[in-house]
Design an enzyme around this catalytic site. Structure first.
Site, short mmCIF file in Angstrom:
data_model
loop_
_atom_site.label_atom_id
_atom_site.label_comp_id
_atom_site.label_asym_id
_atom_site.label_seq_id
_atom_site.Cartn_x
_atom_site.Cartn_y
_atom_site.Cartn_z
N GLY A 133 73.76 -68.11 -70.32
CA GLY A 133 73.97 -69.55 -70.50
C GLY A 133 75.44 -69.90 -70.51
O GLY A 133 76.32 -69.03 -70.56
N GLY A 190 78.52 -70.48 -71.99
CA GLY A 190 79.12 -70.20 -73.29
C GLY A 190 80.45 -70.89 -73.48
O GLY A 190 80.94 -71.05 -74.58
N LYS A 201 85.21 -76.65 -68.28
CA LYS A 201 85.16 -75.21 -68.58
C LYS A 201 86.31 -74.89 -69.52
O LYS A 201 87.47 -75.11 -69.17
CB LYS A 201 85.28 -74.44 -67.26
CG LYS A 201 84.93 -72.97 -67.36
CD LYS A 201 84.83 -72.38 -65.95
CE LYS A 201 84.81 -70.88 -65.97
NZ LYS A 201 84.90 -70.34 -64.61
N ASP A 218 84.58 -67.72 -77.94
CA ASP A 218 85.20 -68.89 -78.59
C ASP A 218 85.00 -70.17 -77.81
O ASP A 218 85.46 -71.23 -78.21
CB ASP A 218 86.69 -68.63 -78.81
CG ASP A 218 87.43 -68.35 -77.51
OD1 ASP A 218 86.79 -68.40 -76.42
OD2 ASP A 218 88.65 -68.09 -77.56
N ASP A 234 74.44 -64.20 -62.20
CA ASP A 234 74.76 -65.47 -62.87
C ASP A 234 75.96 -66.15 -62.24
O ASP A 234 76.28 -67.29 -62.58
CB ASP A 234 74.99 -65.24 -64.37
CG ASP A 234 76.05 -64.18 -64.65
OD1 ASP A 234 75.88 -63.05 -64.17
OD2 ASP A 234 77.04 -64.49 -65.32
N ASN A 235 76.63 -65.47 -61.31
CA ASN A 235 77.75 -66.08 -60.61
C ASN A 235 77.42 -66.33 -59.15
O ASN A 235 78.31 -66.38 -58.30
CB ASN A 235 78.98 -65.18 -60.71
CG ASN A 235 79.51 -65.09 -62.14
OD1 ASN A 235 79.24 -65.98 -62.95
ND2 ASN A 235 80.24 -64.04 -62.44
N ASP A 267 82.73 -69.43 -59.73
CA ASP A 267 83.32 -68.54 -60.73
C ASP A 267 84.44 -67.68 -60.16
O ASP A 267 84.24 -66.54 -59.74
CB ASP A 267 82.25 -67.67 -61.41
CG ASP A 267 81.76 -68.35 -62.69
OD1 ASP A 267 81.98 -69.57 -62.81
OD2 ASP A 267 81.17 -67.67 -63.55
P1 AMP Z 1 81.64 -65.04 -66.59
O1 AMP Z 1 82.11 -63.63 -66.65
O2 AMP Z 1 82.75 -66.03 -66.68
O3 AMP Z 1 80.72 -65.31 -65.46
O4 AMP Z 1 80.80 -65.26 -67.94
C1 AMP Z 1 79.69 -64.49 -68.27
C2 AMP Z 1 79.04 -65.07 -69.51
O5 AMP Z 1 79.92 -65.00 -70.64
C3 AMP Z 1 78.65 -66.53 -69.39
O6 AMP Z 1 77.47 -66.72 -70.14
C4 AMP Z 1 79.80 -67.23 -70.04
O7 AMP Z 1 79.48 -68.52 -70.48
C5 AMP Z 1 80.14 -66.30 -71.19
N1 AMP Z 1 81.52 -66.43 -71.63
C6 AMP Z 1 82.62 -66.03 -70.95
N2 AMP Z 1 83.73 -66.32 -71.66
C7 AMP Z 1 83.35 -66.94 -72.79
C8 AMP Z 1 84.04 -67.48 -73.92
N3 AMP Z 1 85.36 -67.46 -74.01
N4 AMP Z 1 83.29 -68.03 -74.90
C9 AMP Z 1 81.96 -68.06 -74.82
N5 AMP Z 1 81.26 -67.56 -73.79
C10 AMP Z 1 81.94 -67.00 -72.79
MG MG Z 2 79.94 -66.97 -64.73
#
Ligand code: AMP
Ligand code: MG
Length: 501
Positions: A97, A99, A120, A132, A259-260, A269
């Site tokens: 989800g 985050g 974002k 965070d 998810d990307n 992403d």
């Molecule tokens: P990503 O690697 O950016 O595709 O993120 C993978 C997952 O980690 C997704 O569910 C993001 O929303 C979550 N995520 C990445 N960075 C953060 C953050 N700083 N705080 C909360 N969730 C995060």
């Molecule tokens: Mg992502």
């Protein structure tokens, strides 16, 4: 009664939201308001994009720091995080989800297309787990530069509407300035969104999502006799085409988790993504990709793997008879290879000026890539200088200079000239057509790094601005920016890129 422009500007909301995802079943998303920050400052606003989206650019520019930081929630927004699952480096996670991303809502742009507007880095959501909800400024700038560069290159990608600094620190391996990027996407629905529902055994929800996706991204399928097999084929087609386009400009996504992987066929992403300098099919930049799963030349196969995961989620919809559903899925997945190969070869042939078909064309393309690999020739410069060579062999010199052993490229040029001699276009026409597909400018890693360093360390955004300007016209020569075409000096070389999360 129609309002005058002034009354409209004074009275109307700056963003005419028309939200549809918020209307989908409750477990598809979770309400999440942005968390205010102390001292937001608007560092970049993409005015042309705002106008294309039909937004009130004046109002947004004026109030941009508050709106694009999340401090002010614009009228009509229904902020939410989207639920999704995903395979991360092959490991399935049933709930990820948004985050650190918050969907404000959707708008219908001036072409009638629906777009998501998402913040974002604007704070925690119910999906944040231990994160965070924040983004560091560096990754915000990287995403801004690269997503807009992809758009200018003509490659489907999410866009960047604005970037702000929050005035607050974020804590990673060190303390960094925080930022928020406003991302615009055809939608943020991913393979992982389907996986989230499939993992819950929610066939009803899958059908709702599939119908929504057909309506929003694949309207040509509406009314199709067998809409879900057609959807699978259509998504596979766009993914195959997209990854062929990435390869054609030397792009490495870096983290092609499911998810990307956007169902719309857009690049999404821009974490540890990077462009090749010297051509090396095994190249990996991402610090977290230790096994090279997402290396440059592995991307086509990973695209197919991701499409297989998508197909699995659709099985209950493809056919009431499970074995028939599996057959349909297998056929569609098997079709990915030929689709990719066709897009890739057409694209690579255009890069060397070939538009007709002959038996040896694939060998000719591969011959050039092999020579580039053996000689560590710069990917972008080789193809751009080849455009000059197409005009006249008198211009071969700068191209030959890219090869440690120029005899390697001489042999190839000889075969290439023999082949292009049988193309109907004149040399000048061929060169012009090649310049339209071989960029002079790509977002080179060392330039991005320099722009981020200046911004993070000195609050100096001039390099960031200049880089965006140069990259807005990647196919024009722009002699005043010639230095931006150069690969890194050894001391400037970027060896690793980071997600920044
Ligand atoms: P990503 O690697 O950016 O595709 O993120 C993978 C997952 O980690 C997704 O569910 C993001 O929303 C979550 N995520 C990445 N960075 C953060 C953050 N700083 N705080 C909360 N969730 C995060
Ligand atoms: Mg992502």
């Amino acid at each position: 009664m129609t309002l005058s422009a002034h009354e409209k500007a004074a009275g109307a909301a700056p963003i005419a939201f028309d939200n549809s995802y918020a209307r989908l079943p409750a477990h598809f998303h979770a309400a999440a308001n942005p968390t205010p920050v102390s001292e937001p400052w608007l560092i970049k606003f993409n005015r042309p994009l705002a106008l294309e989206l039909g937004l009130d650019a004046e109002a947004l520019e004026r109030d941009g720091a508050a709106i694009f930081s999340g401090n002010t929630i614009p009228e009509g927004a229904e902020p939410l995080g989207m639920a999704y699952a995903g395979h991360q480096f092959g490991q399935f996670v049933p709930l990820l989800g948004d985050g650190r991303a918050i969907l404000l809502g959707e708008v219908i742009d001036t072409h009638g297309r629906r777009s998501d507007i998402q913040l974002k880095g604007a704070g925690k959501t119910p999906y944040s787990r231990r994160g965070d909800g924040r983004a560091a400024l560096g990754p915000v700038l990287r995403e801004y530069i690269v997503s807009e560069a992809m758009f200018a290159l003509g490659i489907p990608a999410t866009r960047a509407l604005a970037a702000v600094v929050t005035g607050e620190p974020v804590y990673r391996d060190r303390v960094l300035p925080g930022g928020v990027i406003t991302r615009v996407a055809a939608s943020h629905i991913r393979v992982g969104t389907f996986q989230f529902l499939a993992a819950r055994g929610d066939t009803e929800g899958l059908k709702v999502l599939a119908d929504y996706v057909i309506d929003r991204h694949y309207p040509e399928i509406k009314g199709h006799e067998r809409p879900y097999p057609a959807l699978l084929e259509a998504v596979i087609e766009r993914q195959a085409s997209l990854i062929a386009r990435w390869l054609s400009v030397g792009f490495i996504h870096g983290v092609m988790n499911t998810d990307n992987c956007a169902i719309s066929g857009e690049t999404i992403d821009f974490g540890p993504c990077a462009f090749l300098d010297a051509y090396d099919p095994a190249k990996v930049f991402s610090s977290i990709d230790r096994g090279g799963r997402y290396a440059y030349a592995s991307q086509p196969a990973i695209g197919q793997w991701n499409m297989a995961r998508f197909a699995e989620t659709l099985l209950p919809l493809l056919d009431p008879e499970p074995s028939e559903a599996v057959n349909l899925a297998n056929d569609a997945i098997a079709g990915y290879g030929p689709r990719f190969q066709n897009h890739w070869l057409t694209g690579m042939k255009a890069k060397i000026g070939l538009h007709t078909e002959e038996d040896g064309d694939l060998d000719l393309v591969q011959g050039l890539l092999s020579a580039m690999h053996r000689n560590e020739a710069d990917f972008t410069l080789t193809f751009r200088r080849l455009c000059d060579a197409a005009e006249s062999s008198a211009h071969d010199g700068p191209l030959r200079d890219l090869f440690a052993n120029p005899a390697d490229i001489d042999a190839w040029l000889f075969a290439w000239r023999e082949r292009t001699g049988r193309e109907p276009l004149s040399d000048a026409q061929t060169a012009a057509a090649m310049r339209a597909v071989n960029p002079a400018f790509i977002p080179r890693n060392h330039r991005i790094e320099q722009a981020i360093r200046a911004a993070e360390d000195d609050g100096d955004f001039s390099l960031f601005e200049a880089l965006n300007d140069v990259l807005a016209n990647p196919y024009a020569d722009q002699p005043q920016f010639a230095s931006y075409t150069a690969p890194p000096a050894p001391s400037e070389e970027v060896l690793k890129t980071f997600c920044g999360t």
